[in-house]
Write a protein that holds these residues in place. Structure first.
Motif, short mmCIF file in Angstrom:
data_model
loop_
_atom_site.label_atom_id
_atom_site.label_comp_id
_atom_site.label_asym_id
_atom_site.label_seq_id
_atom_site.Cartn_x
_atom_site.Cartn_y
_atom_site.Cartn_z
N SER A 302 -71.98 17.59 64.24
CA SER A 302 -72.00 16.50 65.22
C SER A 302 -73.42 16.27 65.74
O SER A 302 -74.14 17.22 66.04
CB SER A 302 -71.08 16.83 66.40
OG SER A 302 -71.17 15.82 67.40
N GLU A 303 -73.81 15.00 65.80
CA GLU A 303 -75.06 14.63 66.47
C GLU A 303 -74.83 14.47 67.97
O GLU A 303 -75.78 14.37 68.73
CB GLU A 303 -75.59 13.31 65.87
CG GLU A 303 -76.19 13.45 64.49
CD GLU A 303 -77.64 13.91 64.51
OE1 GLU A 303 -78.23 13.97 65.61
OE2 GLU A 303 -78.18 14.21 63.44
N HIS A 304 -73.57 14.41 68.38
CA HIS A 304 -73.23 14.41 69.80
C HIS A 304 -73.23 15.85 70.27
O HIS A 304 -72.56 16.70 69.68
CB HIS A 304 -71.85 13.77 70.03
CG HIS A 304 -71.79 12.34 69.64
ND1 HIS A 304 -72.09 11.31 70.50
CD2 HIS A 304 -71.48 11.75 68.46
CE1 HIS A 304 -71.96 10.16 69.89
NE2 HIS A 304 -71.58 10.39 68.64
N ASP A 305 -73.97 16.14 71.33
CA ASP A 305 -74.14 17.53 71.73
C ASP A 305 -74.37 17.63 73.22
O ASP A 305 -73.89 16.79 73.98
CB ASP A 305 -75.29 18.16 70.92
CG ASP A 305 -76.60 17.38 71.03
OD1 ASP A 305 -76.77 16.62 72.01
OD2 ASP A 305 -77.46 17.54 70.14
N ILE A 306 -75.14 18.63 73.64
CA ILE A 306 -75.34 18.87 75.07
C ILE A 306 -75.99 17.68 75.76
O ILE A 306 -75.72 17.41 76.93
CB ILE A 306 -76.16 20.16 75.30
CG1 ILE A 306 -76.18 20.54 76.79
CG2 ILE A 306 -77.55 20.03 74.73
CD1 ILE A 306 -76.80 21.88 77.07
N LEU A 307 -76.83 16.92 75.04
CA LEU A 307 -77.44 15.74 75.65
C LEU A 307 -76.38 14.76 76.14
O LEU A 307 -76.49 14.19 77.22
CB LEU A 307 -78.36 15.04 74.64
CG LEU A 307 -79.84 15.40 74.63
CD1 LEU A 307 -80.57 14.60 73.57
CD2 LEU A 307 -80.48 15.20 75.99
N ASP A 308 -75.35 14.55 75.32
CA ASP A 308 -74.26 13.66 75.72
C ASP A 308 -73.53 14.23 76.93
O ASP A 308 -73.17 13.49 77.86
CB ASP A 308 -73.29 13.47 74.55
CG ASP A 308 -73.95 12.81 73.36
OD1 ASP A 308 -73.70 11.60 73.14
OD2 ASP A 308 -74.71 13.48 72.64
N GLY A 309 -73.31 15.55 76.93
CA GLY A 309 -72.66 16.17 78.08
C GLY A 309 -73.47 16.03 79.35
O GLY A 309 -72.92 15.79 80.43
N ILE A 310 -74.79 16.16 79.25
CA ILE A 310 -75.66 15.99 80.41
C ILE A 310 -75.60 14.56 80.91
O ILE A 310 -75.50 14.30 82.11
CB ILE A 310 -77.11 16.39 80.06
CG1 ILE A 310 -77.19 17.87 79.69
CG2 ILE A 310 -78.05 16.10 81.23
CD1 ILE A 310 -78.50 18.26 79.02
N ALA A 311 -75.66 13.60 79.98
CA ALA A 311 -75.63 12.19 80.37
C ALA A 311 -74.31 11.81 81.05
O ALA A 311 -74.29 11.03 82.00
CB ALA A 311 -75.85 11.30 79.14
N LEU A 312 -73.21 12.38 80.58
CA LEU A 312 -71.90 12.07 81.18
C LEU A 312 -71.81 12.56 82.62
O LEU A 312 -71.04 12.03 83.42
CB LEU A 312 -70.78 12.70 80.35
CG LEU A 312 -70.52 12.07 78.98
CD1 LEU A 312 -69.60 12.94 78.15
CD2 LEU A 312 -69.94 10.66 79.12
#
Length: 328
Positions: A302-312
């Motif tokens: 997955s290219e979705h990772d901790i960055l997405d979690g931080i942004a959410l």
């Protein structure tokens, strides 16, 4: 929609995601995604301190990210720092530098929160495309997180193994000697024993790997001619192909790795360690699932990772104060 920015500062890289977030905080539309290989954790495993040159590199990148946030009208920023910053005795120098340049506090998050944010980011991208329970594995420069869950985490652990840390400890030759690889693998397996005692790996239905080591292994297995996120994100590899790609990268010398068209120059000297960690994780999870009577035949990337979690979670009331740099 709210425009937010997420910054993840790890041992090897500092990354930025600017995204438009839905009002229910469940989805993101990516606007800007940047990565700088700053090697903040250079030498931290041995000295317990940030190197001044590495610190300067990281703060320069932070200043660049602050300008991008201003240019793109970001409304809320969340900056998190992980393994190297947890370990550094002079981390206040870094944290003060971030606040000065970005206008928001840098959060030094625990391994448990790092795992939770990684899981949230992956699930936001995977959605209903795969069967749970999911085991999300985030291989960083200084630590690796394993988190199991369905809609939310049910068990997790953060392990002090990462591509930079393992390289500095063991993989000093070019290419690494058999003895060095075996010593590094022994360290990984010992920590995976601890992980198996805390996280029921036999329950895994879908194994998902994230971050640069895993995405590079996937690019290698796919035989890409350059780094192509659209091919890598969601890629499903047979276990045997994923393991073979890991072994290839471990066996290469520096010149061979540097010639790979999809490998970021900042990962050339540490990808062998990252690939070795992924190899051992896959092997252990496959064995645990088999022992529980199941079968795990493929792994996902997955290219979705901790960055997405931080942004959410940027700007959420239970996170530290976040704002745009211009408001300070």
């Amino acid at each position: 929609m709210t425009r937010v920015a997420a910054i993840d500062c790890g041992t090897n890289s500092i990354r930025l995601l600017i995204a438009d977030r839905s009002s229910d905080r469940r989805s993101l539309t990516h606007v800007v995604r940047r990565l700088e290989m700053v090697r903040l954790g250079q030498g931290v495993d041995a000295t317990g301190r940030f190197d001044p040159v590495a610190l300067a590199r990281t703060l320069t990148a932070t200043e660049t990210y602050a300008q991008l946030c201003r240019d793109h009208g970001v409304e809320a920023i969340r900056f998190v720092a992980t393994s190297a910053t947890r370990d550094a005795s002079n981390r206040d120098e870094f944290l003060d530098g971030v606040r000065e340049r970005l206008g928001v506090p840098a959060e030094v998050i625990s391994g448990a929160e790092e795992a939770s944010l990684s899981f949230a980011g992956v699930i936001s991208g995977v959605g209903s495309r795969a069967e749970g329970p999911y085991l999300v594995v985030d291989i960083g420069g200084g630590s690796s997180e394993l988190v199991l869950g369905q809609a939310s985490p049910t068990a997790s652990i953060s392990l002090d193994i990462g591509s930079v840390r393992l390289t500095e400890r063991h993989l000093r030759d070019d290419p690494p000697s058999t003895a060095q690889v075996e010593a590094a693998a022994a360290d990984i397996r010992a920590l995976l024993d601890e992980a198996a005692a805390r996280v029921p790996l036999g329950q895994v239905a879908t194994l998902v790997g994230v971050a640069g080591s895993v995405t590079t292994v996937t690019a290698h297995a796919l035989g890409l001619d350059t780094y192509r996120p659209e091919r890598i994100d969601g890629a499903i590899l047979p276990v045997d192909e994923a393991l073979a790609a890991c072994q290839d990268l471990v066996a290469m010398d520096r010149a061979e790795r540097a010639a790979l068209p999809y490998l970021h120059p900042g990962r050339v000297d540490v990808i062998a360690a990252g690939a070795l960690i992924w190899f051992e994780v896959i092997s252990r999870v496959v064995a645990e699932v088999a022992a529980a009577g199941g079968s795990l035949t493929h792994v996902r990337t997955s290219e979705h990772d901790i960055l997405d979690g931080i942004a959410l979670t940027a700007g959420r009331p239970d996170t530290p104060d976040t704002a745009t740099p211009d408001s300070r």
